[in-house]
Design a protein around this motif. Structure first.
Motif, PDB file in Angstrom:
ATOM      1  N   TYR A 184       0.803  -1.221   0.000  1.00 33.17           N
ATOM      2  CA  TYR A 184       0.000   0.000   0.000  1.00 33.17           C
ATOM      3  C   TYR A 184       0.833   1.267   0.000  1.00 33.17           C
ATOM      4  O   TYR A 184       0.322   2.345  -0.308  1.00 33.17           O
ATOM      5  CB  TYR A 184      -0.917   0.013   1.225  1.00 33.17           C
ATOM      6  N   SER A 185       2.094   1.169   0.395  1.00 36.18           N
ATOM      7  CA  SER A 185       2.970   2.337   0.482  1.00 36.18           C
ATOM      8  C   SER A 185       2.313   3.431   1.329  1.00 36.18           C
ATOM      9  O   SER A 185       1.820   3.157   2.406  1.00 36.18           O
ATOM     10  CB  SER A 185       3.327   2.834  -0.927  1.00 36.18           C
ATOM     11  N   GLU A 186       2.275   4.680   0.838  1.00 39.52           N
ATOM     12  CA  GLU A 186       1.754   5.785   1.643  1.00 39.52           C
ATOM     13  C   GLU A 186       0.267   5.643   1.977  1.00 39.52           C
ATOM     14  O   GLU A 186      -0.244   6.340   2.852  1.00 39.52           O
ATOM     15  CB  GLU A 186       1.983   7.123   0.929  1.00 39.52           C
ATOM     16  N   LEU A 187      -0.430   4.717   1.311  1.00 41.80           N
ATOM     17  CA  LEU A 187      -1.857   4.559   1.582  1.00 41.80           C
ATOM     18  C   LEU A 187      -2.141   3.970   2.955  1.00 41.80           C
ATOM     19  O   LEU A 187      -3.273   4.067   3.445  1.00 41.80           O
ATOM     20  CB  LEU A 187      -2.510   3.695   0.495  1.00 41.80           C
ATOM     21  N   THR A 188      -1.147   3.348   3.599  1.00 45.15           N
ATOM     22  CA  THR A 188      -1.386   2.922   4.991  1.00 45.15           C
ATOM     23  C   THR A 188      -1.566   4.137   5.891  1.00 45.15           C
ATOM     24  O   THR A 188      -2.291   4.074   6.891  1.00 45.15           O
ATOM     25  CB  THR A 188      -0.245   2.030   5.526  1.00 45.15           C
ATOM     26  N   ALA A 189      -0.921   5.256   5.549  1.00 47.00           N
ATOM     27  CA  ALA A 189      -1.129   6.498   6.303  1.00 47.00           C
ATOM     28  C   ALA A 189      -2.521   7.056   6.040  1.00 47.00           C
ATOM     29  O   ALA A 189      -3.195   7.535   6.963  1.00 47.00           O
ATOM     30  CB  ALA A 189      -0.061   7.523   5.946  1.00 47.00           C
ATOM     31  N   LEU A 190      -2.964   7.012   4.783  1.00 45.05           N
ATOM     32  CA  LEU A 190      -4.310   7.508   4.472  1.00 45.05           C
ATOM     33  C   LEU A 190      -5.368   6.674   5.187  1.00 45.05           C
ATOM     34  O   LEU A 190      -6.350   7.221   5.700  1.00 45.05           O
ATOM     35  CB  LEU A 190      -4.542   7.487   2.959  1.00 45.05           C
ATOM     36  N   TYR A 191      -5.172   5.373   5.239  1.00 46.04           N
ATOM     37  CA  TYR A 191      -6.100   4.502   5.960  1.00 46.04           C
ATOM     38  C   TYR A 191      -6.132   4.890   7.436  1.00 46.04           C
ATOM     39  O   TYR A 191      -7.212   4.975   8.043  1.00 46.04           O
ATOM     40  CB  TYR A 191      -5.672   3.045   5.809  1.00 46.04           C
ATOM     41  N   TRP A 192      -4.973   5.139   8.000  1.00 51.22           N
ATOM     42  CA  TRP A 192      -4.895   5.525   9.417  1.00 51.22           C
ATOM     43  C   TRP A 192      -5.633   6.844   9.660  1.00 51.22           C
ATOM     44  O   TRP A 192      -6.372   6.984  10.644  1.00 51.22           O
ATOM     45  CB  TRP A 192      -3.435   5.646   9.837  1.00 51.22           C
ATOM     46  N   ILE A 193      -5.447   7.802   8.759  1.00 52.21           N
ATOM     47  CA  ILE A 193      -6.157   9.084   8.887  1.00 52.21           C
ATOM     48  C   ILE A 193      -7.662   8.846   8.860  1.00 52.21           C
ATOM     49  O   ILE A 193      -8.414   9.410   9.676  1.00 52.21           O
ATOM     50  CB  ILE A 193      -5.736  10.046   7.751  1.00 52.21           C
ATOM     51  N   HIS A 251       0.032   4.511 -19.380  1.00 52.37           N
ATOM     52  CA  HIS A 251       0.894   4.751 -18.222  1.00 52.37           C
ATOM     53  C   HIS A 251       0.805   3.615 -17.209  1.00 52.37           C
ATOM     54  O   HIS A 251       1.823   3.141 -16.702  1.00 52.37           O
ATOM     55  CB  HIS A 251       0.517   6.069 -17.560  1.00 52.37           C
ATOM     56  N   HIS A 252      -0.422   3.160 -16.922  1.00 51.52           N
ATOM     57  CA  HIS A 252      -0.555   2.164 -15.864  1.00 51.52           C
ATOM     58  C   HIS A 252       0.110   0.844 -16.228  1.00 51.52           C
ATOM     59  O   HIS A 252       0.498   0.073 -15.361  1.00 51.52           O
ATOM     60  CB  HIS A 252      -2.030   1.949 -15.508  1.00 51.52           C
ATOM     61  N   LYS A 253       0.227   0.576 -17.531  1.00 53.49           N
ATOM     62  CA  LYS A 253       0.826  -0.684 -17.955  1.00 53.49           C
ATOM     63  C   LYS A 253       2.293  -0.790 -17.553  1.00 53.49           C
ATOM     64  O   LYS A 253       2.840  -1.885 -17.477  1.00 53.49           O
ATOM     65  CB  LYS A 253       0.693  -0.837 -19.472  1.00 53.49           C
ATOM     66  N   ARG A 254       2.920   0.353 -17.297  1.00 52.32           N
ATOM     67  CA  ARG A 254       4.318   0.340 -16.870  1.00 52.32           C
ATOM     68  C   ARG A 254       4.470  -0.111 -15.423  1.00 52.32           C
ATOM     69  O   ARG A 254       5.538  -0.572 -15.016  1.00 52.32           O
ATOM     70  CB  ARG A 254       4.940   1.739 -17.018  1.00 52.32           C
ATOM     71  N   GLY A 332      -0.417   0.673  -4.136  1.00 56.96           N
ATOM     72  CA  GLY A 332      -0.151   2.106  -4.136  1.00 56.96           C
ATOM     73  C   GLY A 332      -0.321   2.713  -5.516  1.00 56.96           C
ATOM     74  O   GLY A 332      -0.895   3.797  -5.669  1.00 56.96           O
ATOM     75  N   TYR A 333       0.177   2.015  -6.560  1.00 58.53           N
ATOM     76  CA  TYR A 333       0.010   2.503  -7.927  1.00 58.53           C
ATOM     77  C   TYR A 333      -1.464   2.536  -8.321  1.00 58.53           C
ATOM     78  O   TYR A 333      -1.926   3.471  -8.985  1.00 58.53           O
ATOM     79  CB  TYR A 333       0.790   1.625  -8.908  1.00 58.53           C
ATOM     80  N   MET A 334      -2.215   1.515  -7.914  1.00 55.15           N
ATOM     81  CA  MET A 334      -3.646   1.499  -8.225  1.00 55.15           C
ATOM     82  C   MET A 334      -4.354   2.677  -7.560  1.00 55.15           C
ATOM     83  O   MET A 334      -5.306   3.234  -8.112  1.00 55.15           O
ATOM     84  CB  MET A 334      -4.271   0.188  -7.756  1.00 55.15           C
ATOM     85  N   GLY A 335      -3.887   3.053  -6.369  1.00 50.84           N
ATOM     86  CA  GLY A 335      -4.490   4.181  -5.683  1.00 50.84           C
ATOM     87  C   GLY A 335      -4.440   5.453  -6.508  1.00 50.84           C
ATOM     88  O   GLY A 335      -5.403   6.240  -6.513  1.00 50.84           O
ATOM     89  N   GLU A 336      -3.339   5.686  -7.220  1.00 49.17           N
ATOM     90  CA  GLU A 336      -3.224   6.876  -8.062  1.00 49.17           C
ATOM     91  C   GLU A 336      -4.268   6.869  -9.171  1.00 49.17           C
ATOM     92  O   GLU A 336      -4.909   7.889  -9.452  1.00 49.17           O
ATOM     93  CB  GLU A 336      -1.823   6.948  -8.660  1.00 49.17           C
ATOM     94  N   THR A 337      -4.433   5.712  -9.818  1.00 49.33           N
ATOM     95  CA  THR A 337      -5.420   5.611 -10.887  1.00 49.33           C
ATOM     96  C   THR A 337      -6.835   5.759 -10.349  1.00 49.33           C
ATOM     97  O   THR A 337      -7.686   6.408 -10.966  1.00 49.33           O
ATOM     98  CB  THR A 337      -5.270   4.265 -11.623  1.00 49.33           C
TER      99      THR A 337
END
Length: 361
Positions: A184-193, A251-254, A332-337
């Protein structure tokens, strides 16, 4: 004097599009790269050249009449400057993140597609700000000093996975998914918030603005910008979107494997079919909201998280191998999309503005 842009990825393309729109008389000769590798042959219809090939094929006079804008990650710029000097190409300038944000802001203000926060009138009421900065114990120290705003609070992500502490707030306290930080990368912080700061139990205020930034990526809001939020009824501040050719589906394919992408599509169809229906249109346009960075009203951010995390949890279940069995940050990449999908699909009901993203080195 002609212009060349060093770089051939998103920053370079965004720089080209902004300059071409704002200063159409400037001729952009080409894009330059150190090596071809994963770079395209053409970007926005302009040729992409390897530096050695291009420099060896032009005269000294042409070199002297060429200005080079370095539009790459800032940690690469010093090395690129050395390479350019060795080739006798001395007229070059860095497109730092601060300059890049300013360029994007002017472009978006003129284009009128993505409204800059700075274009709004300054109000009289200072917004109640609570933004958390994701930090990881392996982050290197910044080479320079940066005075962060007093409303930014560091939060250590993946804190449950190590004993070292780099922040007073940890994403493993309270309700959390800290153990999923690898995916999840930085998304664990968003979940915590979401679980620990946006609930009614924590704060009765509905007027506060909450958000997430990174240790090295900061949404830069001035004191005047903070005064613009409440009186202009801003719902969310997002970074200026980046442009990709030919669209963000490429982009996402990368970054996302095909089987994981299929899991995302299935999760959307199961949980939010109305978003699955508009997803193809979002993917077919060139703009992406990067980095999972945002600042939003408490209610708006809570609604977004309530939509986002069930999708990601279902993706984990559908993934092969499952999220707990792998060590890549595909979630984390999916979160951006998904952020791009959510906010673009809701742009008519959510008051969205934009700000520059400062990259700290």
């Amino acid at each position: 004097m002609n212009l060349a842009i060093y770089g051939a990825q998103a920053t370079a393309l965004e720089a080209y599009l902004s300059i071409h729109s704002l200063y159409p008389v400037r001729k952009i000769e080409c894009f330059l790269v150190t090596r071809r590798e994963n770079n395209p042959e053409l970007l926005a219809g302009v040729p992409v050249w390897e530096l050695d090939t291009y420099a060896d094929g032009i005269s000294e006079t042409e070199k002297n009449n060429l200005e080079i804008l370095i539009a790459t990650p800032e940690n690469l710029m010093a090395e690129i400057e050395t390479k350019l000097d060795e080739k006798g190409m001395y007229c070059h300038v860095r497109l730092t993140s601060a300059r890049f944000a300013q360029l994007q802001g002017f472009h978006c203000a003129c284009d009128k597609k993505f409204l800059p926060l700075s274009a709004l009138p300054v109000g009289y009421h200072r917004a109640d700000m609570h933004v958390f900065m994701a930090k990881f114990y392996k982050d290197k120290e910044l080479s320079g000093t940066y005075l962060k705003s007093d409303w930014i609070t560091p939060i250590q992500v993946g804190a449950v996975l190590c004993s070292e502490r780099v922040a007073n707030v940890l994403d493993c306290e309270g309700v959390h998914i800290s153990e999923k930080n690898v995916n999840y990368s930085e998304l664990t912080a968003l979940y915590w918030i979401w679980k620990n700061r946006l609930s009614d139990e924590w704060s009765v205020s509905e007027k506060g603005y909450y958000g997430l930034c990174h240790y090295r990526r900061i949404l830069e809001l001035s004191d005047d910008d903070v005064l613009r939020l409440e009186d202009n009824e801003v719902d969310v501040v997002l970074p200026f979107p980046m442009s990709y050719e030919p669209d963000i589906e490429e982009h996402h394919k990368r970054y996302i494997k095909d089987r994981d992408w299929k899991a995302l599509i299935q999760a959307l169809k199961e949980l939010f079919p109305q978003y699955a229906a508009v997803f193809p249109d979002i993917l077919a346009q060139p703009h992406l909201y990067n980095y999972n960075i945002m600042i939003a009203k408490k209610g708006i951010l809570a609604d977004y998280c309530s939509w986002l995390f069930p999708i990601l949890e279902r993706v984990e279940e559908l993934s092969v191998p499952r999220g707990t069995e792998r060590n890549d940050r595909y979630i984390g990449y999916m979160g951006e999309t998904l952020a791009t999908l959510y906010f673009m699909a809701n742009k008519n009901r959510i008051n969205i503005v934009h700000a520059g993203c400062r990259f700290l080195t």
